[in-house]
Design a protein around this motif. Structure first.
Motif, mmCIF file in Angstrom:
data_model
loop_
_atom_site.group_PDB
_atom_site.id
_atom_site.type_symbol
_atom_site.label_atom_id
_atom_site.label_comp_id
_atom_site.label_asym_id
_atom_site.label_seq_id
_atom_site.Cartn_x
_atom_site.Cartn_y
_atom_site.Cartn_z
ATOM 1 N N LEU A 76 1.018 -1.049 -0.130
ATOM 2 C CA LEU A 76 -0.163 -0.078 0.029
ATOM 3 C C LEU A 76 0.779 1.160 0.213
ATOM 4 N N PHE A 77 2.346 1.221 1.105
ATOM 5 C CA PHE A 77 2.735 2.558 1.285
ATOM 6 C C PHE A 77 3.810 2.482 -0.457
ATOM 7 N N LYS A 78 3.863 1.149 -0.834
ATOM 8 C CA LYS A 78 4.533 1.801 -2.194
ATOM 9 C C LYS A 78 3.521 2.009 -3.212
ATOM 10 N N LYS A 79 3.147 1.283 -3.546
ATOM 11 C CA LYS A 79 1.587 1.722 -4.625
ATOM 12 C C LYS A 79 0.976 3.724 -3.905
ATOM 13 N N ARG A 80 0.696 4.364 -3.362
ATOM 14 C CA ARG A 80 0.262 4.800 -2.982
ATOM 15 C C ARG A 80 1.417 6.154 -2.700
ATOM 16 N N GLN A 81 2.872 5.963 -2.641
ATOM 17 C CA GLN A 81 3.901 6.271 -2.957
ATOM 18 C C GLN A 81 3.865 7.167 -1.230
ATOM 19 N N TRP A 82 3.533 6.827 -0.354
ATOM 20 C CA TRP A 82 2.902 7.206 0.942
ATOM 21 C C TRP A 82 4.950 7.184 1.272
ATOM 22 N N ASP A 83 5.898 6.204 0.996
ATOM 23 C CA ASP A 83 6.991 5.697 1.464
ATOM 24 C C ASP A 83 7.949 7.558 1.658
ATOM 25 N N LYS A 84 7.649 8.484 -0.152
ATOM 26 C CA LYS A 84 8.236 9.272 0.521
ATOM 27 C C LYS A 84 8.294 9.981 0.986
ATOM 28 N N ARG A 85 6.073 10.943 0.869
ATOM 29 C CA ARG A 85 5.819 11.622 1.728
ATOM 30 C C ARG A 85 6.255 11.061 3.323
ATOM 31 N N LEU A 86 6.483 10.265 3.760
ATOM 32 C CA LEU A 86 6.777 10.341 5.326
ATOM 33 C C LEU A 86 8.453 10.824 5.502
ATOM 34 N N LEU A 109 18.245 28.027 4.864
ATOM 35 C CA LEU A 109 17.384 26.932 5.696
ATOM 36 C C LEU A 109 16.771 25.703 4.862
ATOM 37 N N LEU A 110 16.481 25.787 3.686
ATOM 38 C CA LEU A 110 15.334 25.389 2.605
ATOM 39 C C LEU A 110 16.779 24.128 3.052
ATOM 40 N N GLU A 111 18.039 24.494 2.920
ATOM 41 C CA GLU A 111 19.115 23.149 2.602
ATOM 42 C C GLU A 111 19.672 22.409 3.591
ATOM 43 N N HIS A 112 19.302 23.092 4.749
ATOM 44 C CA HIS A 112 19.699 22.430 5.721
ATOM 45 C C HIS A 112 18.505 21.553 6.514
ATOM 46 N N ILE A 113 17.239 21.452 5.562
ATOM 47 C CA ILE A 113 16.051 20.873 6.033
ATOM 48 C C ILE A 113 16.188 19.386 4.567
ATOM 49 N N ASN A 114 16.658 20.332 3.591
ATOM 50 C CA ASN A 114 16.672 19.222 2.784
ATOM 51 C C ASN A 114 17.919 18.072 2.603
ATOM 52 N N ALA A 115 18.735 18.288 3.640
ATOM 53 C CA ALA A 115 19.959 17.724 3.770
ATOM 54 C C ALA A 115 19.793 16.723 5.262
ATOM 55 N N LYS A 116 18.542 16.721 6.356
ATOM 56 C CA LYS A 116 18.215 16.129 7.063
ATOM 57 C C LYS A 116 17.134 15.647 6.910
ATOM 58 N N VAL A 117 16.183 15.533 5.495
ATOM 59 C CA VAL A 117 14.829 14.707 4.727
ATOM 60 C C VAL A 117 15.731 13.478 3.936
ATOM 61 N N GLY A 118 15.277 12.436 4.524
ATOM 62 C CA GLY A 118 15.532 11.336 3.315
ATOM 63 C C GLY A 118 14.879 11.106 3.040
ATOM 64 N N GLY A 119 15.507 10.082 1.625
ATOM 65 C CA GLY A 119 14.280 10.275 0.201
ATOM 66 C C GLY A 119 15.072 10.857 -0.195
ATOM 67 N N SER A 120 13.985 10.084 -2.435
ATOM 68 C CA SER A 120 13.863 11.365 -3.386
ATOM 69 C C SER A 120 13.014 12.660 -3.453
ATOM 70 N N GLU A 121 12.115 12.380 -2.894
ATOM 71 C CA GLU A 121 11.796 14.154 -2.449
ATOM 72 C C GLU A 121 12.149 14.966 -1.475
ATOM 73 N N LYS A 122 11.847 16.172 -1.897
ATOM 74 C CA LYS A 122 12.484 17.201 -0.952
ATOM 75 C C LYS A 122 11.433 18.454 -0.969
ATOM 76 N N ILE A 123 11.723 19.072 0.222
ATOM 77 C CA ILE A 123 10.866 20.301 0.014
ATOM 78 C C ILE A 123 11.343 21.242 -0.872
ATOM 79 N N SER A 124 10.483 21.632 -1.548
ATOM 80 C CA SER A 124 10.674 22.783 -2.499
ATOM 81 C C SER A 124 11.004 24.746 -2.141
ATOM 82 N N ASP A 125 10.217 24.890 -1.377
ATOM 83 C CA ASP A 125 10.054 26.154 -0.701
ATOM 84 C C ASP A 125 9.161 25.660 0.844
ATOM 85 N N ILE A 126 9.297 26.973 1.296
ATOM 86 C CA ILE A 126 8.647 27.499 2.983
ATOM 87 C C ILE A 126 8.068 28.816 2.288
#
Length: 155
Positions: free
Chosen positions: A17-27, A78-95
């Motif tokens: 379910l996580f893979k199908k809905r791509q929740w792992d990226k969001r998580l 701040l955006l760079e710091h956040i994205n460095a700490k976030v794992g996975g392929s999806e990143k925060i695009s804006d704050i």
């Protein structure tokens, strides 16, 4: 009664379910909530709180407009710091920032109660002077209560 064809483990159902809905990226994006003080540092974490991620935009509550302005100027860092700490392929695009005055309230300091001071004896001459002053009051109960209040105030 029908017999199930195959028993499926619930953990494999959740994984699918996580893979199908791509929740792992969001998580992975939401790890920022759990690690906020580590991501932005103690000083900024004291005055801010991550609120919600809409799409890939992180909304942050800020204690006041001065902090909002300062963080807006440091937004890219701040955006760079956040994205460095976030794992996975999806990143925060804006704050985006919004004011929440409750974040800026000073923390109350709890002090240990002081032991009560021992009562000081009342000066008999002062008490006599006060008794003469209230002697003109006709109501005896009122005079008694005024004298008790005066004694309490002069301890």
């Amino acid at each position: 009664m029908a017999v199930p064809e195959k028993i499926i483990r619930i953990d494999s159902l959740f994984a699918e379910l996580f893979k199908k809905r791509q929740w792992d990226k969001r998580l992975a994006l939401h790890a920022v909530f759990r690690n906020w003080p580590e991501v932005v540092g103690a000083e900024i974490a004291e005055r801010t709180a991550p609120q919600v991620i809409r799409g890939t935009v992180l909304w942050i509550a800020v204690s006041d407009s001065v902090w909002m302005q300062q963080l807006h100027l440091q937004k890219q860092m701040l955006l760079e710091h956040i994205n460095a700490k976030v794992g996975g392929s999806e990143k925060i695009s804006d704050i985006r920032f919004q004011i929440d005055a409750a974040l800026g309230e000073e923390k109350m300091v709890v002090r240990s109660p002081q032991p009560p001071a021992s009562p000081q004896p009342v000066d008999p001459e002062e008490q006599k002077g006060f008794e003469r002053l209230i002697g003109a009051i006709v109501d005896a109960e009122l005079r008694t209560r005024l004298l008790a209040l005066w004694r309490k105030a002069h301890r």
